[in-house]
Scaffold this motif. Sequence first.
Motif, PDB file in Angstrom:
ATOM      1  N   TYR A  38      49.899  -4.748  57.178  1.00 17.16           N
ATOM      2  CA  TYR A  38      49.202  -3.341  57.138  1.00 17.16           C
ATOM      3  C   TYR A  38      49.773  -2.730  58.260  1.00 17.16           C
ATOM      4  CZ  TYR A  38      45.456  -0.115  58.603  1.00 17.16           C
ATOM      5  OH  TYR A  38      44.772   0.780  58.902  1.00 17.16           O
ATOM      6  N   ILE A  39      50.103  -1.395  58.025  1.00 18.35           N
ATOM      7  CA  ILE A  39      50.581  -0.500  59.069  1.00 18.35           C
ATOM      8  C   ILE A  39      49.763   0.716  59.153  1.00 18.35           C
ATOM      9  CG2 ILE A  39      52.764   0.519  59.799  1.00 18.35           C
ATOM     10  CD1 ILE A  39      54.270  -1.515  58.272  1.00 18.35           C
ATOM     11  N   GLN A  40      49.571   1.103  60.292  1.00 21.59           N
ATOM     12  CA  GLN A  40      48.889   2.335  60.380  1.00 21.59           C
ATOM     13  C   GLN A  40      49.568   3.533  61.264  1.00 21.59           C
ATOM     14  OE1 GLN A  40      45.072   3.586  63.350  1.00 21.59           O
ATOM     15  NE2 GLN A  40      44.676   1.990  61.690  1.00 21.59           N
ATOM     16  N   THR A  41      49.336   4.616  60.614  1.00 24.11           N
ATOM     17  CA  THR A  41      50.009   5.661  61.442  1.00 24.11           C
ATOM     18  C   THR A  41      48.982   6.749  61.887  1.00 24.11           C
ATOM     19  OG1 THR A  41      50.006   7.454  59.584  1.00 24.11           O
ATOM     20  CG2 THR A  41      51.901   5.760  59.717  1.00 24.11           C
ATOM     21  N   PRO A  42      49.315   7.782  62.936  1.00 22.23           N
ATOM     22  CA  PRO A  42      48.326   8.378  63.639  1.00 22.23           C
ATOM     23  C   PRO A  42      47.752   9.692  62.880  1.00 22.23           C
ATOM     24  CG  PRO A  42      50.426   8.796  64.722  1.00 22.23           C
ATOM     25  CD  PRO A  42      50.680   7.763  63.651  1.00 22.23           C
ATOM     26  N   GLU A  43      46.748  10.182  63.354  1.00 20.48           N
ATOM     27  CA  GLU A  43      46.080  11.467  62.652  1.00 20.48           C
ATOM     28  C   GLU A  43      47.136  12.450  62.718  1.00 20.48           C
ATOM     29  OE1 GLU A  43      42.396  14.445  63.659  1.00 20.48           O
ATOM     30  OE2 GLU A  43      43.239  13.639  65.103  1.00 20.48           O
ATOM     31  N   MET A  44      47.258  13.465  61.700  1.00 15.79           N
ATOM     32  CA  MET A  44      48.174  14.406  61.531  1.00 15.79           C
ATOM     33  C   MET A  44      49.418  13.907  61.619  1.00 15.79           C
ATOM     34  SD  MET A  44      46.672  16.985  60.608  1.00 15.79           S
ATOM     35  CE  MET A  44      45.046  17.579  60.296  1.00 15.79           C
ATOM     36  N   THR A  45      49.689  12.906  61.000  1.00 12.68           N
ATOM     37  CA  THR A  45      51.215  12.366  60.999  1.00 12.68           C
ATOM     38  C   THR A  45      52.221  13.480  60.492  1.00 12.68           C
ATOM     39  OG1 THR A  45      50.501   9.874  60.363  1.00 12.68           O
ATOM     40  CG2 THR A  45      52.535  10.684  59.706  1.00 12.68           C
ATOM     41  N   GLY A  46      51.785  14.037  59.548  1.00 12.30           N
ATOM     42  CA  GLY A  46      52.573  15.195  59.078  1.00 12.30           C
ATOM     43  C   GLY A  46      53.027  16.324  59.772  1.00 12.30           C
ATOM     44  N   MET A  47      52.019  16.752  60.686  1.00 12.72           N
ATOM     45  CA  MET A  47      52.436  18.106  61.480  1.00 12.72           C
ATOM     46  C   MET A  47      51.354  18.282  62.369  1.00 12.72           C
ATOM     47  SD  MET A  47      52.843  21.870  59.880  1.00 12.72           S
ATOM     48  CE  MET A  47      51.411  21.690  58.880  1.00 12.72           C
ATOM     49  N   LEU A  48      51.771  18.740  63.493  1.00 12.41           N
ATOM     50  CA  LEU A  48      50.663  19.257  64.643  1.00 12.41           C
ATOM     51  C   LEU A  48      51.152  20.567  64.925  1.00 12.41           C
ATOM     52  CD1 LEU A  48      49.948  16.310  67.046  1.00 12.41           C
ATOM     53  CD2 LEU A  48      48.412  17.562  65.879  1.00 12.41           C
ATOM     54  N   GLN A  49      50.398  21.707  64.676  1.00 14.31           N
ATOM     55  CA  GLN A  49      50.747  23.154  64.739  1.00 14.31           C
ATOM     56  C   GLN A  49      49.546  23.907  65.032  1.00 14.31           C
ATOM     57  OE1 GLN A  49      52.372  25.778  65.345  1.00 14.31           O
ATOM     58  NE2 GLN A  49      54.229  25.624  63.722  1.00 14.31           N
ATOM     59  N   ARG A  50      49.693  24.444  66.061  1.00 20.42           N
ATOM     60  CA  ARG A  50      48.307  25.389  66.646  1.00 20.42           C
ATOM     61  C   ARG A  50      48.552  26.484  65.933  1.00 20.42           C
ATOM     62  NH1 ARG A  50      46.216  24.905  71.767  1.00 20.42           N
ATOM     63  NH2 ARG A  50      47.170  22.992  73.293  1.00 20.42           N
ATOM     64  N   ASP A  51      49.514  27.267  65.544  1.00 19.80           N
ATOM     65  CA  ASP A  51      49.704  28.376  64.695  1.00 19.80           C
ATOM     66  C   ASP A  51      49.049  28.225  63.298  1.00 19.80           C
ATOM     67  OD1 ASP A  51      50.533  30.640  63.059  1.00 19.80           O
ATOM     68  OD2 ASP A  51      52.292  31.117  64.686  1.00 19.80           O
ATOM     69  N   ARG A  52      47.908  28.560  63.052  1.00 25.07           N
ATOM     70  CA  ARG A  52      47.284  28.439  61.481  1.00 25.07           C
ATOM     71  C   ARG A  52      48.191  29.061  60.467  1.00 25.07           C
ATOM     72  NH1 ARG A  52      41.871  26.897  62.811  1.00 25.07           N
ATOM     73  NH2 ARG A  52      41.873  25.169  64.101  1.00 25.07           N
ATOM     74  N   LYS A  53      48.712  30.186  60.853  1.00 19.76           N
ATOM     75  CA  LYS A  53      49.435  30.966  59.781  1.00 19.76           C
ATOM     76  C   LYS A  53      50.790  29.979  59.407  1.00 19.76           C
ATOM     77  CE  LYS A  53      51.452  35.177  58.819  1.00 19.76           C
ATOM     78  NZ  LYS A  53      51.919  36.692  59.203  1.00 19.76           N
ATOM     79  N   ALA A  54      51.490  29.916  60.683  1.00 18.35           N
ATOM     80  CA  ALA A  54      52.694  28.860  60.349  1.00 18.35           C
ATOM     81  C   ALA A  54      52.501  27.585  59.701  1.00 18.35           C
ATOM     82  CB  ALA A  54      53.312  28.862  61.570  1.00 18.35           C
ATOM     83  N   ALA A  55      51.200  27.038  59.947  1.00 16.39           N
ATOM     84  CA  ALA A  55      50.967  25.860  59.242  1.00 16.39           C
ATOM     85  C   ALA A  55      50.655  25.891  57.639  1.00 16.39           C
ATOM     86  CB  ALA A  55      49.526  25.156  60.080  1.00 16.39           C
ATOM     87  N   ARG A  56      49.814  26.943  57.407  1.00 17.76           N
ATOM     88  CA  ARG A  56      49.678  27.129  56.134  1.00 17.76           C
ATOM     89  C   ARG A  56      50.784  27.524  55.229  1.00 17.76           C
ATOM     90  NH1 ARG A  56      44.332  27.503  54.858  1.00 17.76           N
ATOM     91  NH2 ARG A  56      42.897  27.807  56.694  1.00 17.76           N
TER      92      ARG A  56
END
Length: 286
Positions: A38-56
């Motif tokens: 069993y292997i667990q990764t963290p919250e928001m594994t895919g991306m941490l991005q403050r800029d909401r427009k860039a994230a979308r």
Amino acid sequence: MTAVKVAAIQMCSGVDPVRNAADMARLVRDAAAHGATYIQTPEMTGMLQRDRKAAREVLRGEADDVIVSTARDLAKELGVFLHIGSTAIARDDGKIANRAFLFSPDGATVCSYDKIHMFDVDLDNGESWRESSAYEPGNEARVADLGFGRLGFAICYDVRFPQLFRAEALAGAEILTVPAAFTRQTGEAHWEILLRARAIENGTFLIAAAQGGTHEDGRETFGHSMIVDPWGKVLAMAGGTGEEVLIAEIDLDQVRAARQKIPNLKNVREFSVAIVPDRGDGEEAA
């Protein structure tokens, strides 16, 4: 079989989901090579991005998400349960889901879980967070049967709401999970004590894979991924920054033993709360 090897993967995810997926795959392979099933990764594994427009601009629906597809393939290739602590998923209504996924050793999706509690807060260091402005909260707790034990889901800020963990424990969860991207400030104050408390009060193991370090978008996360036993003993803990793979063997017989010695799940009672009016004379009511 009650003893299994589990892993918590610490990451420092950036703004590029493809690069983060590659980092995740490398770390998951490392965990599997050390025997974790069993292997667990963290919250928001895919991306941490403050800029909401860039994230979308780079967010995708579940069917097209690179983290989801990579994790599904890895789980099948390695024959492991792979728990993506969460990743941001574009919803059809224009909002975002902070969504966890659990994939089985055959690559099937066991279930998903959307973070229930939104981190809307103003910190005294000037940081301000409003998850609810972009994210749609979930409204259902989840407990999944992995064969060797039952797993309860939570994400980050959920850890401050003990009723969620108690409900999952009462539903049979023997392992609770708190993948997170805790801020450095709140992590220094509360991270370890909250995780140990959730394990102790429910007589469960607790696995918390975390983001750790200074990220591309400028935020700092606390790290210190942890695996905790039902008595609150820390079996493994990562450092505060950078990638790390934690491995621990957990024996679910310890859950039954802890609950037998301290049967608070059985002893719980319903009760009401009475507000006693102030008499105004400085004396308590008789």
